[in-house]
Design an enzyme around this catalytic site. Structure first.
Site, mmCIF file in Angstrom:
data_model
loop_
_atom_site.group_PDB
_atom_site.id
_atom_site.type_symbol
_atom_site.label_atom_id
_atom_site.label_comp_id
_atom_site.label_asym_id
_atom_site.label_seq_id
_atom_site.Cartn_x
_atom_site.Cartn_y
_atom_site.Cartn_z
ATOM 1 N N HIS A 190 73.977 68.709 70.182
ATOM 2 C CA HIS A 190 72.825 69.553 69.903
ATOM 3 C C HIS A 190 72.485 69.520 68.404
ATOM 4 C CE1 HIS A 190 69.996 72.763 70.323
ATOM 5 N NE2 HIS A 190 70.591 73.408 69.341
ATOM 6 N N ARG A 333 58.829 51.632 83.025
ATOM 7 C CA ARG A 333 59.888 50.708 83.429
ATOM 8 C C ARG A 333 60.560 51.244 84.681
ATOM 9 N NH1 ARG A 333 64.815 49.474 79.538
ATOM 10 N NH2 ARG A 333 65.471 51.584 80.064
ATOM 11 N N GLU A 431 64.939 40.427 78.498
ATOM 12 C CA GLU A 431 66.192 40.877 77.891
ATOM 13 C C GLU A 431 67.365 40.013 78.335
ATOM 14 O OE1 GLU A 431 66.596 45.067 78.837
ATOM 15 O OE2 GLU A 431 66.070 44.752 80.914
ATOM 16 N N ASP A 455 69.257 44.524 74.758
ATOM 17 C CA ASP A 455 70.037 43.751 75.726
ATOM 18 C C ASP A 455 69.960 42.267 75.418
ATOM 19 O OD1 ASP A 455 71.380 45.468 77.526
ATOM 20 O OD2 ASP A 455 69.450 46.096 78.332
ATOM 21 N N CYS A 502 60.140 46.333 72.693
ATOM 22 C CA CYS A 502 60.451 47.757 72.812
ATOM 23 C C CYS A 502 61.922 48.063 72.531
ATOM 24 C CB CYS A 502 60.063 48.294 74.180
ATOM 25 S SG CYS A 502 60.878 47.435 75.529
HETATM 26 C C1 PEP Z 1 66.440 46.899 75.484
HETATM 27 O O1 PEP Z 1 67.359 46.430 76.147
HETATM 28 O O2 PEP Z 1 66.083 46.444 74.388
HETATM 29 C C2 PEP Z 1 65.694 48.066 75.980
HETATM 30 C C3 PEP Z 1 64.619 48.490 75.363
HETATM 31 O O3 PEP Z 1 66.190 48.714 77.069
HETATM 32 P P1 PEP Z 1 67.448 49.724 77.014
HETATM 33 O O4 PEP Z 1 67.802 49.942 75.576
HETATM 34 O O5 PEP Z 1 66.991 50.939 77.713
HETATM 35 O O6 PEP Z 1 68.477 48.928 77.760
HETATM 36 MG MG MG Z 2 67.625 46.982 78.237
#
Ligand code: PEP
Ligand code: MG
Length: 570
Positions: A190, A333, A431, A455, A502
């Site tokens: 928190h 997603r 990814e 990833d 992202c």
């Molecule tokens: C990523 O793998 O870059 C991604 C945006 O997804 P997550 O971090 O939720 O695995």
């Molecule tokens: Mg990912």
């Protein structure tokens, strides 16, 4: 001078005086009540509960207008006070074991908060703080004490505490808090969440902090380095006072970029998108300053609960986000469970290598009912905005085709049922290196892609993103990463299909110019990174970004790339 270290979870610099905050802490003695007094102990417990519910109601009402999300915490605390199991156990101990009420409160809450702490999901485990908070309130009221909290800070201070609980910070005036220091608390605690959301520098997990600090002691906090200096030397105070001033000025200047469009010096607009997870009010505020949602991590709707969210529940959440963003795209997603993310509501088989296992899209193929429910909710919600559906963990063209068949058959069934569904785009996350290397073919199959660099890096470098021991091998600036990014971005751009990023690299100030140099025109990131990224973009031309991107491809090691980008910091 004493130097202590901890985790700098919220960056920044502060120089000021310590305010030791201990809240109201009492560990009652194990007491047995005299025979015949059980009834009065039970009555006293009921009175204390009523007072606690009243106090919580007052806080809820006061918070509801200024911060509805925070206010919800206090509704949850009321639920804990009224919890059926707790309210069977406490009276039982008073009645049958003759415990005094305060001891029963202390011990029974202890059992519950230990149970919560053991939860695998760190976000749930951190909720033990709420049980602790409610217990503290009940014990304080049992002993007839008023609530002092952090609402009475007379001057700006640096708070030193064991840990800050939700009710400690609810009434806190953030403008009077220069920094937060605690003994316990991790990244998802928190204290960390509060510090980050207010942009207050915070160093958490400082061992023996409370043994070392004194009320009103001078302290220098360097949260960037996770260090604090107690009774610092004069030169350190002078040096850090200048740094703190510069940091404040820079933060204000940066924040002023949040609501303006991101354009390079040569006036090329870069779309800035946000990553969201809970779709709460704070996240939805981004509709006012971001061009789109670049990643809606829908799995958070499934986590931290004992059941799966149904079609109607999901429909209403997706509809709310789509309506709020209007014409702006919302990249939703599909469920990305597995790897580091588990569900309480489903006992999934244990795997030796969960990141290489049955996760995300693969899991959705294994459990078609769960996937169908989500897709039905998405397609029905698509009528209310600009929906882009994105598939995680895609490794092959087969995966894409299988998912497309699945989604289109769900759509056909919806239509047969007479349910309306709007238009949507369908895309993939890049990814896994196997799909990155097939990007030119994948681009023909889908409407768009977004690079999940978190990833992608772990699979490319063969280094588990959750394993601290192999952290040196998890190299986001690995030359191979940049080569792969360039190829992937070019493949989609040549096909005329939108491509964004992202993962964390999308909000990384050092990587942003390189990505733009490779041709990226849409970056998605956490809300906190938006102003800084917008500011950085305004400082270079696309031609300059292209030069930097070309140069980056010439280096042989991640370290050299990082040094170059740090030196060239735009
Ligand atoms: C990523 O793998 O870059 C991604 C945006 O997804 P997550 O971090 O939720 O695995
Ligand atoms: Mg990912």
């Amino acid at each position: 001078m004493t130097i202590l270290t901890g985790n700098g979870v919220s960056p920044g610099i502060a120089v000021g005086t310590i305010h030791v905050y201990s809240g109201f802490q009492i560990i009652p003695e194990k007491n047995i009540c005299p025979p015949g007094e059980e009834r009065s102990q039970l009555d006293r417990y009921e009175t204390v509960k009523t007072k606690a519910l009243d106090e919580l109601e007052q806080i809820f009402l006061a918070m509801e207008i200024k911060d509805p999300e925070k206010a919800k915490i206090f509704r949850a605390h009321q639920d804990i006070v009224n919890d059926v199991a707790i309210n069977e156990e406490i009276p039982d101990k008073i009645q049958n074991e003759h415990w005094t009420g305060d001891w029963a409160i202390y011990k029974i809450y202890e059992t519950f908060l230990r149970m919560v702490k053991k939860a695998k999901d760190p976000l749930i485990a951190e909720r033990a703080a709420d049980f602790e908070d409610v217990r503290g309130r009940l014990l304080r009221l049992w002993h007839g004490r008023n609530n002092e909290g952090l609402s009475v800070l007379e001057k700006p201070v640096i708070i030193a505490a064991k840990e800050l609980l939700p009710s400690d910070t609810a009434s806190m005036d953030p403008s009077r808090v220069l920094a937060i220091l605690t003994e316990t608390g991790g990244l998802t605690s928190h204290s960390a969440i509060i510090a980050k959301s207010y942009g207050i520098p915070a160093v958490l997990g400082i061992q023996e902090l409370l043994d070392n600090v004194k009320q009103n002691q001078t302290v220098v906090v360097d949260a960037d380095k996770g260090k604090i200096y107690l009774d610092p030397e004069k030169t350190i105070v002078e040096d850090y006072t200048k740094k703190a001033d510069a940091w404040h000025k820079e933060r204000e200047a940066t924040e002023s970029f949040r609501y303006i469009d991101a354009c390079t010096k040569d006036n090329i607009k870069i779309d800035i998108a946000v990553n969201i997870a809970n779709a709460d009010e704070k996240e939805l505020e981004a509709a006012g300053y971001a061009d789109s949602v670049g990643l809606f991590r829908t799995e958070f709707l499934y986590m931290g609960r004992n059941d799966l969210p149904g079609e109607e529940e999901q429909f209403s959440v997706y509809k709310k986000v789509l309506e709020r963003f209007g014409k702006k795209p919302v990249i939703l997603r599909t469920l990305d469970i597995g790897g580091d993310k588990t569900l309480q509501s489903m006992e999934l088989p244990k795997e030796d290598n969960p990141f290489l296992g049955n996760r995300a899209l693969r899991l959705c193929f294994t459990y078609p009912d769960i996937f169908t429910t989500q897709i039905r909710a998405c397609l029905r919600a698509s009528e209310y905005g600009n929906l882009w559906i994105m598939l995680p963990m895609v490794g092959s063209i087969d995966d894409i085709r299988k998912a497309k068949d699945f989604i289109f058959s769900v759509r056909d069934n919806l239509k047969k049922e007479g349910k309306s569904c709007g238009n949507f785009k369908l895309g993939i996350m890049i990814e896994i290196p196997s799909i990155a290397l097939m990007a030119n073919i994948a681009a023909k199959e889908v409407d768009f892609a977004s690079i999940g660099s978190n990833d992608l890096c772990q699979y490319l470098c063969a280094a588990d993103r959750m394993n601290g021991m192999v952290e040196p091998y998890y190299q986001s600036y690995h030359p191979a990463m940049f080569r792969l990014l360039k190829e992937t971005i070019e493949a989609f751009s040549n096909a005329g299909k939108p491509i964004s990023i992202c993962g964390e690299l999308g909000g990384d100030p050092l990587a942003v110019p390189v990505l733009i140099g490779f041709g990226i025109r849409k970056l998605s990131m956490g809300a906190a990174s938006v102003p800084n990224v917008k500011r950085i973009i305004s400082g270079f031309t696309v031609t300059r970004a292209e030069e930097i991107a070309r140069k980056v491809l010439e280096f042989e090691t991640a370290e050299k790339i990082k040094t170059y980008l740090t030196d060239k910091r735009l």
